[in-house]
Write a protein that holds these residues in place. Structure first.
Motif, PDB file in Angstrom:
ATOM      1  N   CYS A 464       7.277  -3.447  -2.239  1.00  0.00           N
ATOM      2  CA  CYS A 464       6.020  -3.705  -2.937  1.00  0.00           C
ATOM      3  C   CYS A 464       6.155  -4.958  -3.794  1.00  0.00           C
ATOM      4  O   CYS A 464       7.161  -5.136  -4.495  1.00  0.00           O
ATOM      5  CB  CYS A 464       5.661  -2.504  -3.813  1.00  0.00           C
ATOM      6  SG  CYS A 464       4.182  -2.757  -4.816  1.00  0.00           S
ATOM      7  N   HIS A 466       4.627  -5.737  -6.390  1.00  0.00           N
ATOM      8  CA  HIS A 466       4.430  -5.563  -7.831  1.00  0.00           C
ATOM      9  C   HIS A 466       5.790  -5.523  -8.527  1.00  0.00           C
ATOM     10  O   HIS A 466       6.194  -6.502  -9.160  1.00  0.00           O
ATOM     11  CB  HIS A 466       3.602  -4.296  -8.117  1.00  0.00           C
ATOM     12  CG  HIS A 466       3.477  -3.997  -9.575  1.00  0.00           C
ATOM     13  ND1 HIS A 466       3.700  -2.746 -10.099  1.00  0.00           N
ATOM     14  CD2 HIS A 466       3.175  -4.795 -10.634  1.00  0.00           C
ATOM     15  CE1 HIS A 466       3.536  -2.794 -11.408  1.00  0.00           C
ATOM     16  NE2 HIS A 466       3.200  -4.019 -11.757  1.00  0.00           N
ATOM     17  N   LEU A 467       6.523  -4.422  -8.356  1.00  0.00           N
ATOM     18  CA  LEU A 467       7.817  -4.324  -9.038  1.00  0.00           C
ATOM     19  C   LEU A 467       8.938  -3.869  -8.117  1.00  0.00           C
ATOM     20  O   LEU A 467       9.987  -3.434  -8.584  1.00  0.00           O
ATOM     21  CB  LEU A 467       7.722  -3.367 -10.236  1.00  0.00           C
ATOM     22  CG  LEU A 467       6.958  -3.869 -11.464  1.00  0.00           C
ATOM     23  CD1 LEU A 467       6.901  -2.793 -12.536  1.00  0.00           C
ATOM     24  CD2 LEU A 467       7.555  -5.148 -12.026  1.00  0.00           C
ATOM     25  N   GLY A 468       8.689  -3.886  -6.808  1.00  0.00           N
ATOM     26  CA  GLY A 468       9.804  -3.688  -5.893  1.00  0.00           C
ATOM     27  C   GLY A 468      10.045  -2.284  -5.386  1.00  0.00           C
ATOM     28  O   GLY A 468      11.068  -2.033  -4.737  1.00  0.00           O
ATOM     29  N   CYS A 469       9.172  -1.324  -5.647  1.00  0.00           N
ATOM     30  CA  CYS A 469       9.333  -0.007  -5.011  1.00  0.00           C
ATOM     31  C   CYS A 469       9.060  -0.141  -3.511  1.00  0.00           C
ATOM     32  O   CYS A 469       8.482  -1.133  -3.061  1.00  0.00           O
ATOM     33  CB  CYS A 469       8.341   0.998  -5.608  1.00  0.00           C
ATOM     34  SG  CYS A 469       8.730   1.493  -7.294  1.00  0.00           S
ATOM     35  N   CYS A 482       1.938   2.458  -2.337  1.00  0.00           N
ATOM     36  CA  CYS A 482       3.125   2.402  -3.183  1.00  0.00           C
ATOM     37  C   CYS A 482       3.070   3.557  -4.175  1.00  0.00           C
ATOM     38  O   CYS A 482       2.111   3.666  -4.950  1.00  0.00           O
ATOM     39  CB  CYS A 482       3.215   1.076  -3.936  1.00  0.00           C
ATOM     40  SG  CYS A 482       4.727   1.019  -4.924  1.00  0.00           S
ATOM     41  N   HIS A 485       3.011   2.633  -8.756  1.00  0.00           N
ATOM     42  CA  HIS A 485       1.916   2.297  -9.681  1.00  0.00           C
ATOM     43  C   HIS A 485       0.580   2.132  -8.982  1.00  0.00           C
ATOM     44  O   HIS A 485      -0.366   1.621  -9.582  1.00  0.00           O
ATOM     45  CB  HIS A 485       2.268   1.037 -10.478  1.00  0.00           C
ATOM     46  CG  HIS A 485       3.667   1.053 -11.013  1.00  0.00           C
ATOM     47  ND1 HIS A 485       4.676   0.260 -10.529  1.00  0.00           N
ATOM     48  CD2 HIS A 485       4.228   1.841 -11.971  1.00  0.00           C
ATOM     49  CE1 HIS A 485       5.809   0.525 -11.165  1.00  0.00           C
ATOM     50  NE2 HIS A 485       5.571   1.487 -12.045  1.00  0.00           N
ATOM     51  N   SER A 487      -0.340   0.469  -5.905  1.00  0.00           N
ATOM     52  CA  SER A 487      -0.731  -0.599  -4.983  1.00  0.00           C
ATOM     53  C   SER A 487      -0.954  -0.037  -3.586  1.00  0.00           C
ATOM     54  O   SER A 487      -0.294   0.924  -3.177  1.00  0.00           O
ATOM     55  CB  SER A 487       0.355  -1.679  -4.909  1.00  0.00           C
ATOM     56  OG  SER A 487       0.434  -2.373  -6.121  1.00  0.00           O
ATOM     57  N   PRO A 499      -1.655  -2.636  -8.640  1.00  0.00           N
ATOM     58  CA  PRO A 499      -1.409  -3.865  -9.404  1.00  0.00           C
ATOM     59  C   PRO A 499      -0.824  -5.035  -8.631  1.00  0.00           C
ATOM     60  O   PRO A 499      -0.755  -6.142  -9.163  1.00  0.00           O
ATOM     61  CB  PRO A 499      -0.415  -3.397 -10.493  1.00  0.00           C
ATOM     62  CG  PRO A 499       0.292  -2.238  -9.879  1.00  0.00           C
ATOM     63  CD  PRO A 499      -0.736  -1.544  -9.048  1.00  0.00           C
TER      64      PRO A 499
HETATM   65 FE1  FES Z   1       4.465  -0.941  -6.210  1.00  0.00          FE
HETATM   66 FE2  FES Z   1       4.356  -1.097  -8.833  1.00  0.00          FE
HETATM   67  S1  FES Z   1       6.093  -1.297  -7.569  1.00  0.00           S
HETATM   68  S2  FES Z   1       2.789  -0.615  -7.465  1.00  0.00           S
END
Ligand code: FES
Length: 508
Positions: A464, A466-469, A482, A485, A487, A499
């Motif tokens: 992802c 956003h923050l890598g999940c 995701c 958060h 996405s 996000p």
């Molecule tokens: Fe995917 Fe934040 S890491 S929405």
């Protein structure tokens, strides 16, 4: 693109006119830029335009086709997490003020429908809360006492109005409401434009910069918008990388709808006490039939991919209680952001001067979205905002129970990162059935692979942006979710919901 481009089509999406909103062609300026065109974004833009502020609304996809078009549009003032719980974490005064905000929201929708001549089938109806299991009766008793202590109008009825079930005693909340959300949004859009406001769809936010005078918003296709203030109302906020996302978790919810003979089901809001509670309402169709809309089967976004079973259970639950329910004509899903302490985050963004945010709607997206507009409007025009301290986006957990919920919510993100070490969902993308997707391990990398109906395989990084999940395939909506958060990404990796603001990366 936005979540309107996911596979399912809600009744609301099919039965309201598309809002004409061309992409932003060139740089622009205004008093307030609103990012997001759902109930919170358009309500805020509407209120600001009434106060003479020039507004521009942008959305990454079609205007009015975001998450609001994927709700069931209950206008309920009863907190879905219960006032007894809210009192525990925030105390009686704040719980009372929260209820006041929900009443104000329903009243505001009714007033706007009348003043603007919006034909959105608004109606006042009673709401009924009934116990899903015998052991939940004590919870209802406690909720009754909590509501009475707050001065909320609630009574016991012998039974909730469900034709196929004797529910036993149920709580009745008078003066709730229901409406057609996308017709309402279309009416708001007309009113905003009539006041000189501008709406631009297919105009994706990518970044922003606070300046001495206000805010600059950069869009994906190039144009820059300069504004005195910016309001982010995008389901899961795109303006903030971490802070607000650590206080809420994304949840998928499901809805079905089918015809019933007029009069066979009373016009009311009904919901039960399951943890993933069922929620029911009617939508008038014609002189002989109504549409019965039933929601439920919620789960953390991206963590499960068993939607067939979930819809099966939802239909069975419905048929057992509403024997007149015909064939299921609509199935759709949406995403709910569950906040740490049951209340939305609405107001000035923590640490910002001219940036405002609305998110964390829980299962009360319509009333909270409107309450958000009533919170943000006075902040921007320089008046006292009654609800701003309550909904402060910078607030922290106020109690042990809320903090415990927070820790549980964040456990999903920790779990997700451990998936980097595991094998993929399938060995090879060649193993996929047409129309399906899965995460595949290629060496040390995780790849989001899906096979189109013609057999073409699309491969993107599963990380992802956003923050890598790691994203997970959603076989019902045919998209990547995701779990961290909220996405969502199209099969080809394009962003559908924040996000994240950039597409899934290359797989090579
Ligand atoms: Fe995917 Fe934040 S890491 S929405």
């Amino acid at each position: 693109m936005n979540v309107g481009d996911e596979r399912s089509i809600s009744y609301w999406m099919e039965t309201a006119p598309a809002i004409d909103a061309p992409p932003l062609p060139s740089n622009a300026s205004c008093d307030v830029i609103v990012i997001g065109s759902g109930i919170a974004g358009l309500s805020t833009a509407y209120e600001l335009s009434r106060f003479g502020r020039s507004v521009i609304v942008i959305d990454r996809g079609a205007v009015g086709r975001g998450m609001t078009a994927r709700t069931t549009a209950h206008l309920s003032t009863e907190l879905d997490d219960f006032y007894s719980e809210l009192i525990r974490v925030r105390g009686e005064d704040e719980a009372r003020l929260f209820h006041d905000s929900q009443v104000a929201a329903v009243n505001r929708v009714e007033t706007i429908c009348r003043d603007e001549g919006i034909d959105a089938d608004f109606a006042r109806v009673d709401g009924f809360l009934f116990p899903a299991e015998e052991k939940h009766r004590a919870d209802l008793e406690e909720e009754y006492r909590a509501c009475r202590s707050l001065g909320i109008d609630v009574e016991w009825d012998d039974c909730a109005p469900i034709p196929g079930l004797d529910t036993g005693r149920a709580l009745r909340f008078p003066d709730q409401g229901r409406f057609h959300p996308t017709r309402y949004l279309a009416g708001l859009a007309r009113a905003i434009e009539a006041s000189g406001g501008r709406l631009h769809g297919d105009t994706a936010y990518i970044s922003h910069r606070e300046t001495g005078e206000g805010v600059e918003i950069m869009t994906e296709s190039g144009p820059v918008i300069r504004a005195g203030a910016a309001v982010f109302a995008t389901n899961s906020p795109v303006n903030d990388r971490v802070a607000i996302h650590s206080k809420q978790v994304p949840s998928r919810t499901y809805a079905i709808a089918g015809r019933v003979a007029k009069g066979s089901v009373p016009d009311a809001l009904v919901w039960d006490t399951h943890e993933a509670y069922h929620y029911v309402r009617l939508q008038p169709l014609d002189d002989t039939e109504d549409l019965l809309i039933v929601g439920g089967e919620d789960h953390r976004s991206g963590e499960l991919n068993d939607m067939g079973e979930r819809f099966g259970r939802l239909e069975q639950w419905t048929r057992e209680r509403y024997p007149d329910f015909g064939s299921t004509q609509y199935r759709w899903s949406g995403q709910v952001m569950e906040p740490i302490d049951f209340m939305p985050f609405s107001g000035r963004n923590h640490g910002s001067s001219n940036i405002y945010v609305h998110t964390g709607d829980s299962g009360m997206g319509i009333t909270n979205g409107v309450a958000g507009s009533l919170t943000i409007l006075p902040l921007i025009i320089g008046e006292d905002s009654r609800y701003a301290p309550l909904f402060d986006p910078g607030r922290k957990a106020a109690s042990i129970p809320a903090a415990t919920e927070f820790v549980k919510g964040q456990a999903g993100a920790v779990r997700n990162f451990s998936e980097y070490l595991r094998p993929g969902d399938v060995k090879s993308a060649d193993d996929l059935a047409p129309g399906e997707g899965a995460v595949v391990r290629e060496g040390m990398r995780k790849i989001a692979a899906c096979k189109s109906e013609d057999g073409t395989i699309v491969r993107r990084s599963a990380v992802c942006t956003h923050l890598g999940c790691l994203v997970h395939w959603n076989s019902f909506e045919k998209c990547w979710d995701c779990p961290c958060h909220g996405s969502q990404f199209a099969p080809d990796g394009e962003v559908l919901n924040g996000p994240a603001v950039t597409a899934l990366g290359s797989a090579d």
